[in-house]
Design a protein around this motif. Sequence first.
Motif, PDB file in Angstrom:
ATOM      1  N   ASN A 136       0.825  -1.203   0.000  1.00  0.00           N
ATOM      2  CA  ASN A 136       0.000   0.000   0.000  1.00  0.00           C
ATOM      3  C   ASN A 136       0.857   1.251   0.000  1.00  0.00           C
ATOM      4  O   ASN A 136       0.569   2.227  -0.707  1.00  0.00           O
ATOM      5  CB  ASN A 136      -0.924   0.002   1.216  1.00  0.00           C
ATOM      6  N   ILE A 137       1.929   1.229   0.814  1.00  0.00           N
ATOM      7  CA  ILE A 137       2.833   2.381   0.859  1.00  0.00           C
ATOM      8  C   ILE A 137       3.496   2.595  -0.500  1.00  0.00           C
ATOM      9  O   ILE A 137       3.578   3.717  -1.002  1.00  0.00           O
ATOM     10  CB  ILE A 137       3.902   2.179   1.948  1.00  0.00           C
ATOM     11  N   ARG A 138       3.953   1.492  -1.099  1.00  0.00           N
ATOM     12  CA  ARG A 138       4.614   1.617  -2.398  1.00  0.00           C
ATOM     13  C   ARG A 138       3.649   2.133  -3.465  1.00  0.00           C
ATOM     14  O   ARG A 138       4.005   2.982  -4.287  1.00  0.00           O
ATOM     15  CB  ARG A 138       5.194   0.269  -2.824  1.00  0.00           C
ATOM     16  N   THR A 139       2.421   1.617  -3.440  1.00  0.00           N
ATOM     17  CA  THR A 139       1.431   2.065  -4.423  1.00  0.00           C
ATOM     18  C   THR A 139       1.111   3.538  -4.257  1.00  0.00           C
ATOM     19  O   THR A 139       1.041   4.295  -5.234  1.00  0.00           O
ATOM     20  CB  THR A 139       0.141   1.232  -4.289  1.00  0.00           C
ATOM     21  N   LEU A 140       0.924   3.958  -3.007  1.00  0.00           N
ATOM     22  CA  LEU A 140       0.637   5.375  -2.749  1.00  0.00           C
ATOM     23  C   LEU A 140       1.809   6.256  -3.157  1.00  0.00           C
ATOM     24  O   LEU A 140       1.616   7.327  -3.751  1.00  0.00           O
ATOM     25  CB  LEU A 140       0.308   5.580  -1.272  1.00  0.00           C
ATOM     26  N   PHE A 141       3.033   5.797  -2.832  1.00  0.00           N
ATOM     27  CA  PHE A 141       4.205   6.584  -3.186  1.00  0.00           C
ATOM     28  C   PHE A 141       4.325   6.737  -4.696  1.00  0.00           C
ATOM     29  O   PHE A 141       4.568   7.837  -5.208  1.00  0.00           O
ATOM     30  CB  PHE A 141       5.465   5.930  -2.622  1.00  0.00           C
ATOM     31  N   GLU A 142       4.154   5.626  -5.423  1.00  0.00           N
ATOM     32  CA  GLU A 142       4.256   5.689  -6.881  1.00  0.00           C
ATOM     33  C   GLU A 142       3.174   6.595  -7.465  1.00  0.00           C
ATOM     34  O   GLU A 142       3.427   7.358  -8.400  1.00  0.00           O
ATOM     35  CB  GLU A 142       4.139   4.281  -7.472  1.00  0.00           C
ATOM     36  N   LYS A 143       1.981   6.511  -6.901  1.00  0.00           N
ATOM     37  CA  LYS A 143       0.879   7.324  -7.404  1.00  0.00           C
ATOM     38  C   LYS A 143       1.145   8.814  -7.197  1.00  0.00           C
ATOM     39  O   LYS A 143       1.061   9.613  -8.135  1.00  0.00           O
ATOM     40  CB  LYS A 143      -0.420   6.920  -6.692  1.00  0.00           C
ATOM     41  N   TYR A 144       1.481   9.176  -5.953  1.00  0.00           N
ATOM     42  CA  TYR A 144       1.660  10.593  -5.656  1.00  0.00           C
ATOM     43  C   TYR A 144       2.948  11.141  -6.265  1.00  0.00           C
ATOM     44  O   TYR A 144       3.010  12.305  -6.656  1.00  0.00           O
ATOM     45  CB  TYR A 144       1.639  10.822  -4.142  1.00  0.00           C
TER      46      TYR A 144
ATOM     47  N   HIS B  96       4.253  -8.400  -6.749  1.00  0.00           N
ATOM     48  CA  HIS B  96       3.303  -7.298  -6.834  1.00  0.00           C
ATOM     49  C   HIS B  96       2.130  -7.564  -5.918  1.00  0.00           C
ATOM     50  O   HIS B  96       1.857  -8.695  -5.525  1.00  0.00           O
ATOM     51  CB  HIS B  96       2.803  -7.102  -8.272  1.00  0.00           C
ATOM     52  N   ARG B  97       1.406  -6.511  -5.652  1.00  0.00           N
ATOM     53  CA  ARG B  97       0.235  -6.624  -4.772  1.00  0.00           C
ATOM     54  C   ARG B  97      -0.794  -7.590  -5.362  1.00  0.00           C
ATOM     55  O   ARG B  97      -1.394  -8.409  -4.660  1.00  0.00           O
ATOM     56  CB  ARG B  97      -0.396  -5.243  -4.570  1.00  0.00           C
ATOM     57  N   ASN B  98      -1.006  -7.510  -6.664  1.00  0.00           N
ATOM     58  CA  ASN B  98      -1.998  -8.384  -7.292  1.00  0.00           C
ATOM     59  C   ASN B  98      -1.633  -9.850  -7.143  1.00  0.00           C
ATOM     60  O   ASN B  98      -2.495 -10.715  -6.994  1.00  0.00           O
ATOM     61  CB  ASN B  98      -2.146  -8.028  -8.771  1.00  0.00           C
ATOM     62  N   ASP B  99      -0.315 -10.149  -7.198  1.00  0.00           N
ATOM     63  CA  ASP B  99       0.132 -11.528  -7.029  1.00  0.00           C
ATOM     64  C   ASP B  99      -0.228 -12.048  -5.641  1.00  0.00           C
ATOM     65  O   ASP B  99      -0.695 -13.171  -5.476  1.00  0.00           O
ATOM     66  CB  ASP B  99       1.642 -11.629  -7.247  1.00  0.00           C
ATOM     67  N   GLU B 100       0.025 -11.204  -4.625  1.00  0.00           N
ATOM     68  CA  GLU B 100      -0.277 -11.620  -3.256  1.00  0.00           C
ATOM     69  C   GLU B 100      -1.774 -11.830  -3.064  1.00  0.00           C
ATOM     70  O   GLU B 100      -2.211 -12.778  -2.420  1.00  0.00           O
ATOM     71  CB  GLU B 100       0.241 -10.561  -2.270  1.00  0.00           C
ATOM     72  N   ASP B 101      -2.569 -10.907  -3.633  1.00  0.00           N
ATOM     73  CA  ASP B 101      -4.020 -11.035  -3.482  1.00  0.00           C
ATOM     74  C   ASP B 101      -4.539 -12.303  -4.140  1.00  0.00           C
ATOM     75  O   ASP B 101      -5.375 -13.014  -3.579  1.00  0.00           O
ATOM     76  CB  ASP B 101      -4.710  -9.814  -4.092  1.00  0.00           C
TER      77      ASP B 101
END
Length: 330
Positions: free
Chosen positions: A6-14, A300-305
């Motif tokens: 989540n942190i990585r996704t938010l960081f990449e987004k912002y 990736h997050r999708n892989d874990e999910d």
Amino acid sequence: MKGIYNIRTLFEKYYSEYGNYIDAAAKFVTALILFMQINGRIGGKSIFGNIFVELILALVCAILPPNVMIVLAFVAALLQFASVSIASLAVGGGVLLAVLLLYFAFASRQAWAMLLTILGLFFHVPCIVPISFGLMGSTMSAAGMAAGTVFYYTLLTIGKLGGASVDLAMAKQSTAEKILAELQTMIDTLLSEQEMILMLVVLLAVFAVVFLARRMAMKHAWKVAIAAGTVIYLVLMMAGYMMLHLEIGILWILIGTLISAAVAFLLEQLFFNLDYRKIENLQFEDNDYYYYVKAVPKRHRNDEDSQEMEAGRIDRKGREHHDGHETIHS
């Protein structure tokens, strides 16, 4: 693990949307802390010691390349030296000028390595820098760290000696003799600064170990590199302080090491999080060579999910699917 993703996704987004502003804010904060530390450690009365001047200069650094911050830090140190004594300006300014010239000659693209080394030493957490740049930097990062180390200890030494009171023997001398005696004292002290030499050796050794380990073709290379760098830092620092009979700040060393390891593992999760369960050995060729490649996919997050959904899926008949196997629940 979800928190890291989540942190990585938010960081990449912002960062993709506001990257320029984030970079500017980082340079502003770094510059402000650097100027405040320089002025506070030397204790002179120059114009750079004014908080409003520091804020203005930090704003200037926020929109300019980081090398400008290094030049302004050099100017701030010179003005502080000049406000303390002529000898401080001559010795401290001469050493810092040599450092600056060597830096721009050989490592002008390593501004952050130099700046973060100075700040790491100011706050007693220098181990962060060689581990972080060993993981993500280049070989020239070592030159930036060396320049930052010499810069810091010059400020520290001149700040201590420049503010010292003149002893009775020097008080009876003429002004020229006092200046010469003070110059000789500062030069001798700088040349015999054992802690600076120790810190140079330790930081460069940690950087070399981490840099070489993280490039090895083995599983969990970054974790091995972080662990090796942390152990090397602890062992060399403790041994060096005891051998040189220096005052040991064991608490600071331990705290700095723990913080450095935590930051390094966070960097690994953000930038080098691999899934070693899906390694592929590939082979291909061109007109001249055969290529044998081991490919390790990033996690990736999708892989874990998808894995969690696959592992925990229970159908209407009470069957749980896990890793390709089926378990029937009564």
